[in-house]
Structure formats: structure tokens, C-alpha cells
Design an enzyme around this catalytic site. Sequence first.
Site, short mmCIF file in Angstrom:
data_model
loop_
_atom_site.label_atom_id
_atom_site.label_comp_id
_atom_site.label_asym_id
_atom_site.label_seq_id
_atom_site.Cartn_x
_atom_site.Cartn_y
_atom_site.Cartn_z
CG HIS A 51 -25.94 -19.04 -3.97
ND1 HIS A 51 -25.87 -19.28 -5.08
CD2 HIS A 51 -24.73 -17.98 -3.51
CE1 HIS A 51 -24.74 -18.84 -5.55
NE2 HIS A 51 -24.07 -18.24 -4.62
C1 T46 Z 1 -21.30 -17.02 -5.88
C2 T46 Z 1 -21.50 -16.88 -7.60
C3 T46 Z 1 -21.01 -15.42 -8.03
C4 T46 Z 1 -17.67 -26.33 -7.12
O1 T46 Z 1 -17.57 -27.46 -7.12
N1 T46 Z 1 -16.94 -25.71 -6.89
C5 T46 Z 1 -16.79 -23.89 -6.62
O2 T46 Z 1 -16.03 -23.41 -6.21
C6 T46 Z 1 -17.87 -23.58 -7.25
C7 T46 Z 1 -17.98 -22.00 -6.95
C8 T46 Z 1 -18.92 -24.31 -7.53
N2 T46 Z 1 -19.10 -25.65 -7.66
C9 T46 Z 1 -19.98 -26.50 -8.02
C10 T46 Z 1 -21.48 -26.27 -7.18
C11 T46 Z 1 -22.33 -26.46 -8.10
O3 T46 Z 1 -22.70 -28.10 -8.44
O4 T46 Z 1 -20.57 -25.87 -9.21
C12 T46 Z 1 -21.84 -25.99 -9.56
C13 T46 Z 1 -22.47 -24.72 -10.01
O5 T46 Z 1 -22.29 -23.69 -8.82
P1 T46 Z 1 -23.37 -22.66 -8.61
O6 T46 Z 1 -24.76 -23.27 -9.03
O7 T46 Z 1 -23.43 -22.54 -6.86
O8 T46 Z 1 -23.15 -21.61 -9.36
P2 T46 Z 1 -23.56 -20.13 -9.42
O9 T46 Z 1 -23.04 -19.37 -10.54
O10 T46 Z 1 -24.94 -20.05 -9.19
O11 T46 Z 1 -22.95 -19.46 -8.29
C14 T46 Z 1 -21.30 -19.10 -8.15
C15 T46 Z 1 -20.81 -19.56 -6.65
O12 T46 Z 1 -21.22 -20.84 -6.54
C16 T46 Z 1 -21.29 -18.60 -5.65
O13 T46 Z 1 -20.61 -18.75 -4.52
O14 T46 Z 1 -21.19 -16.41 -5.24
O15 T46 Z 1 -21.21 -17.90 -8.37
#
Ligand code: T46
Length: 133
Positions: A51
Amino acid sequence: MKEKYKILNFSAITDKRGSLIALENLKNIPFEIKRIYYIFDTKPEFPRGAHAHTNLEQVLIMIDGSCEIILNDGKISQNIILNRPDIGLYIGKNIWREMKNFSYGAKMLVLASDFYNEKEYIRNYDKFLKVAK
Ligand code: T46
């Protein structure tokens, strides 16, 4: 103008007990930190990311273990290995990032310039390419 992404080298204070690194707003972190989160219990077979953010800057620090980050500004793609706690990866706005090849049980600390807002995520690569133009 801030770079799209860059490696930050943090100075460790080291003595016989071990090492300590301090992170400070607008000093060794190039923005005001509004949110901190961490990723742990990682497994190499499960990549993360894929993303971009329209309005968020972040610094990624591998506190323990390693992973590979693929950054893409819509024109050029670059792979970066993060495997040291004294290195941070600054990622600016509108950069597509993928994270893969996590070592088992790695720990990544992330400092973010704003609160969590799912609306400013771009999770569709074709949409990202249009925005990145
Ligand atoms: C990024 C990389 C480095 C939340 O509720 N609060 C938060 O502050 C974050 C970061 C995530 N979430 C929720 C959203 C999803 O339901 O946690 C779940 C997992 O998030 P995501 O699939 O976006 O995780 P990554 O590891 O793919 O990405 C994360 C960050 O979201 C993103 O900003 O740059 O780490």
C-alpha cells in the site's frame, strides 16, 4: 523538500551494559511523532504492506530480526534490507511499500506522523500509479 525515502543512522549510546538509542521529534526523526506501533510474531511466508499513504510519513526500525522492504515511487523500485536497530527507514508520502522475507519473530517499530486513518491508505496498485504520476 523532504526526500521520498532515506536511511537514517541513529547514534547508539553503548557501554558494557549494552546499547541505547533515543528518538526525538524533529531531531533524528524528521517529523512530529503522533503514533507508534510495532509489528511482531512475523513469519517469512507472510508478506505485509502493499500500500501507499497519501498523507503519512513514517520511520521503520527493525528492533530485532530482519526483513526486506520494496519501495516504489511509481517510476523506480528499490529493495532495502532492514536488519539493524540503529538504522531507520524514512518513507514519505505516496510511496508504495511491500515488506517481505521477515525473519521468524522479528520486531519492527514504526513511528508515524499522524493518527491511524484507513481513508488515507491506497491499497490498490493501479490507483497508486495514477496518484504517483
Ligand atoms: C505501513 C506498514 C509499515 C490499526 O488499527 N491501527 C494502526 O495504527 C495500524 C498501523 C493498523 N491498524 C489495523 C489495520 C488493519 O486492520 O491493523 C490491521 C493490520 O494493518 P495493515 O494490514 O495495514 O498492516 P501492514 O503491516 O501491512 O502495514 C503497516 C501499516 O498499516 C502501514 O501504515 O506503512 O505497516
